[in-house]
Write an enzyme that holds these catalytic residues in place. Structure first.
Site, mmCIF file in Angstrom:
data_model
loop_
_atom_site.group_PDB
_atom_site.id
_atom_site.type_symbol
_atom_site.label_atom_id
_atom_site.label_comp_id
_atom_site.label_asym_id
_atom_site.label_seq_id
_atom_site.Cartn_x
_atom_site.Cartn_y
_atom_site.Cartn_z
ATOM 1 N N HIS A 286 0.889 -1.083 -0.032
ATOM 2 C CA HIS A 286 0.098 -0.108 -0.015
ATOM 3 C C HIS A 286 0.797 1.354 -0.054
ATOM 4 C CE1 HIS A 286 -2.926 3.096 1.234
ATOM 5 N NE2 HIS A 286 -3.900 2.216 1.306
ATOM 6 N N HIS A 329 0.562 3.031 11.716
ATOM 7 C CA HIS A 329 1.351 4.060 11.289
ATOM 8 C C HIS A 329 1.669 4.947 12.527
ATOM 9 C CE1 HIS A 329 1.962 7.676 8.506
ATOM 10 N NE2 HIS A 329 3.036 7.202 8.745
ATOM 11 N N TYR A 344 -15.165 4.642 5.969
ATOM 12 C CA TYR A 344 -13.753 4.565 5.838
ATOM 13 C C TYR A 344 -13.224 3.106 5.753
ATOM 14 C CZ TYR A 344 -8.842 5.974 6.645
ATOM 15 O OH TYR A 344 -7.219 5.738 6.367
#
Length: 432
Positions: A286, A329, A344
């Site tokens: 990704h 992250h 989302y």
């Protein structure tokens, strides 16, 4: 009659509402056509590089200087520019959608600041706001001397009547109002809700494409700037100014939207997010979310933006043997996210259209437990079509300091951290 627009980004526009209203061959003739006044609106220093220079020449019925003296205005008490009043937490934060107001509330009255950094005096940083309104601005006009406004509607259309023409935006479109441009905000649907970023730094630009080439992401031809349209009306009006973080009011005896013709580069525009040409991996992994950047405000550090506006639109995921949702992250930059429509793909529940989240510098974040379990079991030999979504992110180089009203809001989800508590330990040193 449908509104008319000029196509392109960063052009040197020229438009007139009456034939011959633009002076030929000069900016400031001794006498302007139709008895108009010539006025320059400068959005950058006179000596800014040509590619960065933003200015427009306006030909108007009365000069902008004609109004009564300004005095303090207290009708926008929830729109803040002081981002140091509340302590900053490293906790991940998320809010449910802001409710629509019960009392009559126009756009200026309905803006609520959720956080920010920097400020008008620094010529850097951002203010991040939500808005909820249920009436058009009546007898009132507004301009922001502190920065440009990036408006992201989530519910209800906005009709932005500006000095340089009229823009109408609906959810899945955005509008940008440059610093200093006067406007009135009308609500064609009677009520509206959404997000707004106040950019105190350099004006928004299209990002460089690098190896992507000369096309893709937000293409310049899809941006729309209004044509000249003027109001010649007199009455008892008020002009609201945001200046060095405070609000001021001046009585004015006419509409300030009286520009009959204009030319230049300092102008409002709109963009339909559905035209964004998404880039992604067609092999594995990704890519970084920078591939989703629509607009960027550069800083004095090459490659590091004052602020980026990115979206996560409908797209096809074709990466094989890859964890397809956005990965876990921690970021040196700070990320404020909103959801315009749909779901989302990194959050199965809790992140609703009109809601927001904040993951500040080095605060861990990523998909919730349910999303992780489904993604690790998915058949990645088949393409996955994400159709019903439109999320966005305001990413800034500085920590986003939430306001006291955001931290005290009834919409703050105190259990947000729970979405990661269900992530199981899978480690087994005997099983590579």
């Amino acid at each position: 009659m449908p509104l008319q627009y000029q196509s392109g980004f960063g052009n040197d526009w020229a438009t007139e509402a009456l034939p011959g209203a633009l002076p030929a061959g000069r900016n400031s003739p001794q006498r302007c056509p139709y008895g108009l006044y010539a006025e320059q609106l400068s959005g950058t220093a006179f000596t800014a590089p040509r590619a960065e220079n933003r200015r427009s020449w306006l030909y108007r019925i009365r000069p902008a200087a004609q109004h009564r003296p300004f005095e303090p205005f207290d009708g926008a008490a929830r729109w803040l520019s002081d981002f140091g009043a509340a302590p900053v937490t490293p906790n991940q934060l998320r809010w449910s959608p802001l409710p629509l107001p019960d009392a009559p509330t126009d756009f200026i009255e309905g803006v609520q600041t959720w956080g920010g950094n920097g400020g008008p005096g620094e010529h850097g940083g951002v203010g991040i706001h939500l808005y909820a309104a249920n009436r058009s601005m009546q007898g009132r006009y507004f301009y922001n001397a502190d920065g440009e406004l990036l408006i992201v509607p989530q519910q209800g259309r906005l009709r932005l009547a500006t000095e340089l023409g009229i823009i109408e935006v609906e959810p899945l479109e955005i509008a940008v109002i440059p610093r200093g441009v006067r406007l009135r905000v009308d609500l064609p649907d009677g009520q509206a809700r959404g997000y707004m970023l106040e950019n105190f730094g350099a004006a928004l630009h299209l990002p460089e494409l690098g190896p992507i080439g000369s096309n893709c992401l937000a293409n310049a031809r899809d941006f729309q700037t209004p044509v000249a349209c003027y109001e010649d009306i007199e009455g008892d009006f008020e002009l609201i100014a945001k200046f060095t973080g405070g609000f001021w009011r001046a009585a004015i005896g006419h509409s300030p939207l009286d520009v009959v013709a204009w030319h230049g580069t300092h102008a409002p525009y709109k963009y339909d997010l559905r035209h964004f040409n998404t880039i992604g991996s067609i092999s594995f992994d990704h890519p970084d979310p920078s591939i989703f950047t629509v607009l960027t405000s550069p800083s004095d550090t090459p490659g590091t933006a004052n602020m980026d506006f990115a979206i996560f639109p409908p797209r096809v995921l074709a990466m094989e043997n890859t964890f397809r949702p956005p990965w876990f992250h921690r970021n040196v930059a700070s990320e404020f996210m909103g959801l315009i429509h749909g779901v989302y793909d990194a959050k199965a529940e809790g992140f609703a259209p009109g809601g927001a989240s904040l993951h500040n510098c080095m605060s861990g974040h990523g998909p919730d437990a349910d999303t992780f379990e489904k993604a690790t079991a998915a058949d990645t030999s088949q393409a996955h079509y994400i159709r019903d979504t439109m999320a966005f992110m305001f990413e800034t180089r500085r920590v986003i300091r939430p306001t006291a009203q955001a931290l005290a809001s009834a919409q703050l989800q105190s259990d947000y951290y729970e979405c990661w508590q269900g992530l199981n330990k899978h480690f087994d040193p005997a099983q590579p």
